[in-house]
Each structure stands twice: as C-alpha cells, then as structure tokens.
Write a protein that holds these residues in place. Structure first.
Motif, PDB file in Angstrom:
ATOM      1  N   HIS A 282     -22.332  -7.581  -4.096  1.00 28.88           N
ATOM      2  CA  HIS A 282     -21.211  -6.991  -4.815  1.00 28.88           C
ATOM      3  C   HIS A 282     -21.114  -7.940  -6.202  1.00 28.88           C
ATOM      4  CE1 HIS A 282     -17.357  -5.700  -6.009  1.00 28.88           C
ATOM      5  NE2 HIS A 282     -16.617  -6.578  -5.426  1.00 28.88           N
TER       6      HIS A 282
ATOM      7  N   VAL B 250     -16.215  -2.081   2.521  1.00 28.31           N
ATOM      8  CA  VAL B 250     -15.316  -2.379   3.315  1.00 28.31           C
ATOM      9  C   VAL B 250     -15.732  -2.073   4.771  1.00 28.31           C
ATOM     10  CG1 VAL B 250     -12.927  -2.164   3.892  1.00 28.31           C
ATOM     11  CG2 VAL B 250     -13.533  -2.410   1.618  1.00 28.31           C
TER      12      VAL B 250
ATOM     13  N   ARG C  43     -10.587  -4.669  -0.948  1.00 30.62           N
ATOM     14  CA  ARG C  43     -10.432  -3.519  -2.098  1.00 30.62           C
ATOM     15  C   ARG C  43     -10.134  -4.421  -3.402  1.00 30.62           C
ATOM     16  NH1 ARG C  43     -12.569  -0.235  -3.603  1.00 30.62           N
ATOM     17  NH2 ARG C  43     -10.975   1.170  -4.545  1.00 30.62           N
ATOM     18  N   ASP C  44      -8.935  -5.260  -3.240  1.00 24.94           N
ATOM     19  CA  ASP C  44      -8.696  -6.096  -4.465  1.00 24.94           C
ATOM     20  C   ASP C  44      -9.920  -7.059  -5.054  1.00 24.94           C
ATOM     21  OD1 ASP C  44      -6.051  -5.418  -4.302  1.00 24.94           O
ATOM     22  OD2 ASP C  44      -5.258  -7.195  -3.601  1.00 24.94           O
TER      23      ASP C  44
ATOM     24  N   THR D  70      -1.733   6.406   0.839  1.00 25.68           N
ATOM     25  CA  THR D  70      -3.168   5.742   1.144  1.00 25.68           C
ATOM     26  C   THR D  70      -3.530   5.240   2.497  1.00 25.68           C
ATOM     27  OG1 THR D  70      -2.896   4.886  -1.050  1.00 25.68           O
ATOM     28  CG2 THR D  70      -4.352   3.818   0.079  1.00 25.68           C
TER      29      THR D  70
ATOM     30  N   GLY E  23     -12.770  -5.770  -5.296  1.00 25.06           N
ATOM     31  CA  GLY E  23     -13.548  -4.763  -5.762  1.00 25.06           C
ATOM     32  C   GLY E  23     -14.808  -4.327  -5.145  1.00 25.06           C
TER      33      GLY E  23
ATOM     34  N   TYR F 296      -6.675   6.417   4.495  1.00 25.55           N
ATOM     35  CA  TYR F 296      -7.832   5.584   5.206  1.00 25.55           C
ATOM     36  C   TYR F 296      -7.858   5.961   6.710  1.00 25.55           C
ATOM     37  CZ  TYR F 296      -7.228   2.063   1.245  1.00 25.55           C
ATOM     38  OH  TYR F 296      -7.329   1.451   0.092  1.00 25.55           O
TER      39      TYR F 296
ATOM     40  N   THR G   9       0.614  -1.324   0.096  1.00 26.94           N
ATOM     41  CA  THR G   9      -0.076  -0.097   0.109  1.00 26.94           C
ATOM     42  C   THR G   9       0.993   1.238   0.089  1.00 26.94           C
ATOM     43  OG1 THR G   9      -1.445  -1.362   1.435  1.00 26.94           O
ATOM     44  CG2 THR G   9      -1.847   1.139   1.213  1.00 26.94           C
TER      45      THR G   9
ATOM     46  N   ILE H 238      -8.459  -4.748   4.728  1.00 26.14           N
ATOM     47  CA  ILE H 238      -8.798  -3.677   3.597  1.00 26.14           C
ATOM     48  C   ILE H 238      -8.525  -3.789   2.321  1.00 26.14           C
ATOM     49  CG2 ILE H 238      -8.921  -1.141   3.258  1.00 26.14           C
ATOM     50  CD1 ILE H 238      -8.851  -0.539   6.183  1.00 26.14           C
ATOM     51  N   ARG H 239      -7.274  -4.147   2.269  1.00 29.61           N
ATOM     52  CA  ARG H 239      -6.539  -4.213   0.998  1.00 29.61           C
ATOM     53  C   ARG H 239      -7.115  -5.293   0.278  1.00 29.61           C
ATOM     54  NH1 ARG H 239      -4.662   0.157  -0.925  1.00 29.61           N
ATOM     55  NH2 ARG H 239      -3.433  -1.222  -2.582  1.00 29.61           N
TER      56      ARG H 239
ATOM     57  N   THR I  49     -16.343  -1.407  -2.531  1.00 34.97           N
ATOM     58  CA  THR I  49     -16.111  -0.098  -2.346  1.00 34.97           C
ATOM     59  C   THR I  49     -15.673   0.114  -0.879  1.00 34.97           C
ATOM     60  OG1 THR I  49     -18.443   0.138  -1.671  1.00 34.97           O
ATOM     61  CG2 THR I  49     -17.944   0.302  -4.040  1.00 34.97           C
ATOM     62  N   LEU I  50     -15.135   1.388  -0.545  1.00 35.78           N
ATOM     63  CA  LEU I  50     -14.792   1.643   0.739  1.00 35.78           C
ATOM     64  C   LEU I  50     -15.987   1.640   1.654  1.00 35.78           C
ATOM     65  CD1 LEU I  50     -12.177   4.281   0.248  1.00 35.78           C
ATOM     66  CD2 LEU I  50     -11.905   2.068   0.786  1.00 35.78           C
TER      67      LEU I  50
END
Ligand SMILES: [Zn+2]
Ligand SMILES: [Zn+2]
Ligand SMILES: [Zn+2]
Ligand SMILES: [Zn+2]
Lengths: 134, 134
Positions: B87, B63, B54-55, B16, B57, B20, B12, B50-51, B59-60
């Motif tokens: 999702h 997450v 996110r990988d 970033t 797909g 966060y 990361t 989180i990562r 959204t925050l």
DNA sequence: CTTGACCCTGTAGTTGCTATAGGGTGCATA
DNA sequence: TATGCACCCTATAGCAACTACAGGGTCAAG
C-alpha cells in the motif's frame, strides 16, 4: 475515417469513443450506408483535446467546460485560466493528503516488530482503542 | 446498540454500515423483536478497524485481507507487513504521478497570456497538434 | 392516537470507463 | 458462391466505494 482508426490515432478505446458520444462530449458523426460512424478532422481534433485534458487529470465536467470555452474564440481566456488553476489547487490538495497518509503509514510500518500477529503494532494501531494523538 | 449509535460512534453513515454488511465485511448482527439490527462490542471493534484502515487509504480488499490476518493471532505478522508495504508503494506511485501532472499543468498555466481565447496557450496546448516534446 | 425519530428492504445514482452478448457489414480467398 | 475474418452496431452490466432515495415499519413521548 471509421471508429477503429480514430481510436488508434488517439490511443483511445473504441468503447470510450462511443461513451464520449453518448454523454454528449463528442458530437455524433455521420454514418455510412452500412451504419458505420464516419469521422472527420473536427472529430479528431476534439477527441485529441479531450484525451490530452484527461491525461492532465481534468474531470469530464471540466473538459466539457474547457471545450465550451474554447469554442467561443472571441472571449477572454481568464475563464480557462480559472478552470486550470482550480484543477491545480485540487492536485495540490491531493498531494498534501497523500503525503500525510504516507507519513502515517510509514510510521506504522516502522513499529512492526515482525513477530506474532497478537503483538503486531500495525494490527493494534488499527484497532478500536487506537488513539494515537494525531 | 442500534445502527444509529454505532454510526455516530464510528463516524460512519448508516448506509455504509449496511453496505459493509452486504459485502460481507461486517458480520450480520442479531436482531431485536422489531427487526432492528443489534450490535455488540465485537462489531464496534471490527467497524473501527475497517474505518481506520480505510482512512489510511487501504482498499476494501486490503481491509478484508488485514481482517483475516488479524483474526489468526498465532501466525507471524509478516503478511500484514507485506500488505502495508504494498500500500505504501502504491501511495508513493500516486504521489509521483500527481507531481508530474502538477508540473505539466503549472507550466501550461504559466504560459497563459490572459488575452483572447484564440491566443490562449492552454487551449492551444490541448489541441490536436500539440506535441510539446515531453 | 398522532407525531417524530428512528429503523427496514430494495434499487438506482455517482465517475469514467470497460467488457461482454448477440448481432450486422465488407472485403479477400478457396 | 460460400466462407472466413476483421471490423462495426446496440444494449446492458460491471468495476470501487459508497450515497441517496422510495416506500414502508417500529417505538417512545405527549
Ligand atoms: Zn503516528
Ligand atoms: Zn507486525
Ligand atoms: Zn511542457
Ligand atoms: Zn489563456
């Protein structure tokens, strides 16, 4: 033709038309005595072009390039072809990425036993030590 | 552990991680005497989560929801399942949209005769009177 | 005591719009 | 004539999810 009519004709929001003007994609139209924008057929044609290209997923930069190319009607259209093919390749890449993602996620969901959070494979797979060998 | 090491460990960017923290996704860590952020194992675990999400797909916002759910380990994981399935449905929709787009664009490219711009079917199809019946 | 790698805060940029705020214009109606 | 209403104007801020500075401070090595 004022901006509202142009907006209705091209299914574009008024703000979007002004935005395209601001970034130099749509040429500035003349103004009425009351300072209203006054559009003609050329503007309508250009905005239609932009909208159709956007619907096909071209970026604004690509649209700009296509517009420049289409303005020079004497040259070969191979440059247009190149832009279009590059865009097609980008779409193919996106589809491939999404399919890989879909496979991952589907696999994860399939493992969920619908029990307590503490046993959930989805949560577990998202955790720090999740090395699932992909 | 300082921010640079956490960044390397989780692949990361430093910015970033600070981002966060600013949006409340990652809790504020303690500070050293020199005002450096000082992370522990819990931060590493949370950022990894989180990562990974996110990988996949998410959204925050999604997450954030997954993190909240995973923090309450006693409840059923059906809520997690719901987020994940929603999702998945979004991904399926995106794939379908991109496929339709791809078909359109491919058809257009196939019509290009590689001649002058003035004869180009791509440019023509983007024009204002292009009603191709789709 | 200086170099260099690292860290800090704060702000602005990216893409493609969209949504206000706070006004002005133009036409129909009471 | 006044007033309402639809429409127009500019300028600015916001969305997602970061990324990239600018302009500093900290810390260990040489
Ligand atoms: Zn797997
Ligand atoms: Zn589960
Ligand atoms: Zn077609
Ligand atoms: Zn062509």
């Amino acid at each position: 033709m004022q901006i509202g009519e142009l907006a209705r004709t091209t299914a574009t929001k008024v703000e979007t038309i002004r935005f395209y003007e601001k970034i130099g994609l749509l040429p500035e139209p003349g103004r009425t005595s009351g300072n209203y924008r006054d559009y003609g057929a050329a503007h309508l044609a250009r905005l239609s072009f932009i909208r159709r290209a956007r619907d096909l997923g071209f970026t604004l930069d690509q649209v700009r390039e296509l517009l420049t190319l289409s303005d020079d009607s004497s040259r070969s259209c191979s440059a247009v072809d190149t832009v279009a093919r590059a865009h097609l390749a980008q779409i193919d890449q996106k589809i491939a990425d999404l399919r890989a993602l879909r496979r991952e996620l589907d696999e994860l969901i399939g493992q969920c036993s619908q029990g307590a959070i503490s046993d959930c494979r989805i949560i577990e797979a998202l955790g720090p030590s999740a090395q699932n060998g992909h």
